[in-house]
Design an enzyme around this catalytic site. Structure first.
Site, PDB file in Angstrom:
ATOM      1  N   ARG A 177       0.195  -2.102   1.562  1.00  7.11           N
ATOM      2  CA  ARG A 177       0.160  -2.470   0.143  1.00  7.11           C
ATOM      3  C   ARG A 177       1.456  -3.070  -0.383  1.00  7.11           C
ATOM      4  NH1 ARG A 177      -3.392   0.960   1.138  1.00  7.11           N
ATOM      5  NH2 ARG A 177      -1.736   1.735   2.466  1.00  7.11           N
ATOM      6  N   THR A 178       2.559  -2.369  -0.143  1.00  5.94           N
ATOM      7  CA  THR A 178       3.794  -2.761  -0.832  1.00  5.94           C
ATOM      8  C   THR A 178       4.252  -4.143  -0.374  1.00  5.94           C
ATOM      9  OG1 THR A 178       4.324  -0.421  -0.890  1.00  5.94           O
ATOM     10  CG2 THR A 178       6.073  -1.943  -1.520  1.00  5.94           C
TER      11      THR A 178
ATOM     12  N   LYS B 278      19.003  -4.907  17.394  1.00  5.24           N
ATOM     13  CA  LYS B 278      20.186  -5.165  18.241  1.00  5.24           C
ATOM     14  C   LYS B 278      21.421  -4.483  17.667  1.00  5.24           C
ATOM     15  CE  LYS B 278      18.999  -9.701  18.074  1.00  5.24           C
ATOM     16  NZ  LYS B 278      19.174 -11.151  18.232  1.00  5.24           N
TER      17      LYS B 278
ATOM     18  N   HIS C  17      10.345   5.508  -4.643  1.00  4.01           N
ATOM     19  CA  HIS C  17       9.468   4.341  -4.450  1.00  4.01           C
ATOM     20  C   HIS C  17       9.179   3.780  -5.844  1.00  4.01           C
ATOM     21  CE1 HIS C  17       6.624   1.615  -2.861  1.00  4.01           C
ATOM     22  NE2 HIS C  17       5.879   2.426  -2.116  1.00  4.01           N
TER      23      HIS C  17
ATOM     24  N   ARG D 292      12.149  -2.048   2.346  1.00  3.30           N
ATOM     25  CA  ARG D 292      11.733  -0.670   2.682  1.00  3.30           C
ATOM     26  C   ARG D 292      12.500  -0.234   3.915  1.00  3.30           C
ATOM     27  NH1 ARG D 292       5.653   1.455   3.048  1.00  3.30           N
ATOM     28  NH2 ARG D 292       6.028   1.363   0.811  1.00  3.30           N
TER      29      ARG D 292
HETATM   30  N1   CP Z   1       1.622   2.973  -1.468  1.00  6.16           N
HETATM   31  C1   CP Z   1       2.326   2.427  -0.448  1.00  6.16           C
HETATM   32  O1   CP Z   1       3.568   2.399  -0.439  1.00  6.16           O
HETATM   33  O2   CP Z   1       1.554   1.894   0.550  1.00  6.16           O
HETATM   34  P1   CP Z   1       2.116   1.147   1.851  1.00  6.16           P
HETATM   35  O3   CP Z   1       2.878   2.169   2.667  1.00  6.16           O
HETATM   36  O4   CP Z   1       0.903   0.602   2.560  1.00  6.16           O
HETATM   37  O5   CP Z   1       3.038   0.061   1.378  1.00  6.16           O
END
Ligand code: CP
Length: 302
Positions: A51-52, A80, A129, A101
């Site tokens: 999603r993100t 590396k 998040h 992320r």
């Molecule tokens: N909600 C969420 O962060 O989903 P993903 O891990 O698929 O990005």
């Protein structure tokens, strides 16, 4: 130049503004279709995501911009030994904004300190998040019509669930909000979250019993037990099915309660719940794209 690493870096009035822009994007997408022409978003994902990453990329495309995508640590020079700080400086030469992320808590902050372009935290370890929280807030605004005077139940892995920590951090700023924290004893919210609530005198209760508290909830926020954060497979297997939401368990819930989940789900919400009009988790997915569009516009000064 401004980054967003923690949801608290956005004031209540800025959240209101982002929600309002997102609603305008939903109503008038053509107004925004060329806003980011000539701009590039780099998505740097050192941990898996559906999603993100893809909603950030869809958001940038729908704003008329372009995307540079790094979908895994294995496909980058991090494998590396390149540091996050060096990666951030390098990507600043190619892109206008970064969504990152990383499994290590604080890594997006290190990137922000070394980049010369805005950095958005797209999830750091079990910590924060913030853009999931923006998705959650737009969902709450559209479904409940307010952020105040709500009883919000969080259920599942409240220890490692970073979306829980960020949403509590955002919602604690509104009047009349009460939190019900439902988890096994091993997966309660971290002490630093509770200390913050205690300091501000925000009411919360901790319980292991979802059924007992169900009737008082306005929002039930289910979470997955975060297998990737466990050191011990045995503990994960013992705890993973602590809570499974079924249509029967929802019988005692308010008729206008909403069920949220950041996804991905594993077993914690039965697919039969998807047919319940109170199920909002797929709405959160779509709302996430609109809020990420609004955030990109804000951070690029557009
Ligand atoms: N909600 C969420 O962060 O989903 P993903 O891990 O698929 O990005």
């Amino acid at each position: 130049m401004r980054s967003v690493i923690d949801i608290k870096e956005l004031s209540v009035s800025e959240i209101d503004e982002l929600v309002s822009v997102a609603k305008d994007i939903i109503a008038n997408p053509e107004k925004y279709a060329h806003k980011c022409e000539g701009k590039k978003l780099a998505t740097l994902f050192f941990e898996p995501s559906t999603r993100t990453r893809l909603s950030f990329e869809a958001a940038m495309y729908e704003l008329g911009g372009n995307v540079l995508s790094m979908a895994s640590a294995a496909s980058s020079s991090a494998s590396k030994g390149e540091s996050v700080a060096d990666t951030a400086q390098v990507i600043s030469c190619y892109a206008d904004i970064i969504a990152m992320r990383h499994p290590k808590e604080g890594a997006p902050m290190v990137a922000a300190m070394n980049a010369s372009i805005p950095v958005i935290n797209a999830g750091d370890g079990g910590h924060n998040h913030p853009t999931q929280t923006l998705a959650d807030l737009l969902t709450i605004s559209r479904e409940k019509g307010r952020f105040d005077n709500l009883t919000v139940g969080f259920c599942g892995d409240l220890k490692f669930g970073r979306t829980v920590h960020s949403l509590i951090s955002a919602m604690e700023r509104y009047e009349g909000v009460k939190f019900v924290l439902i988890s096994p004893d091993e997966l309660t919210v971290p002490d630093y979250v509770k200390r913050e609530l205690d300091k501000k005198g925000i009411p919360y209760v901790e319980t292991t019993d979802l059924t007992a508290v169900m009737p008082e909830l306005d929002i039930l926020y289910m979470t997955r037990v975060q297998q990737e954060r466990f050191f011990n497979e045995e503990d994960y297997l013992r705890l993973r099915d602590s809570y499974i939401l079924t249509p029967e368990k929802l019988e005692n819930a308010k008729s206008d309660m909403i069920v949220m989940h950041p996804l991905p789900r594993v077993n914690e919400i039965s697919v039969a719940v998807d047919r319940d009009p109170r199920a909002c988790y797929f709405k959160q997915v779509l709302n996430g794209k609109y809020m990420r569009m609004a955030l990109i516009l804000k951070l690029l000064g557009l």
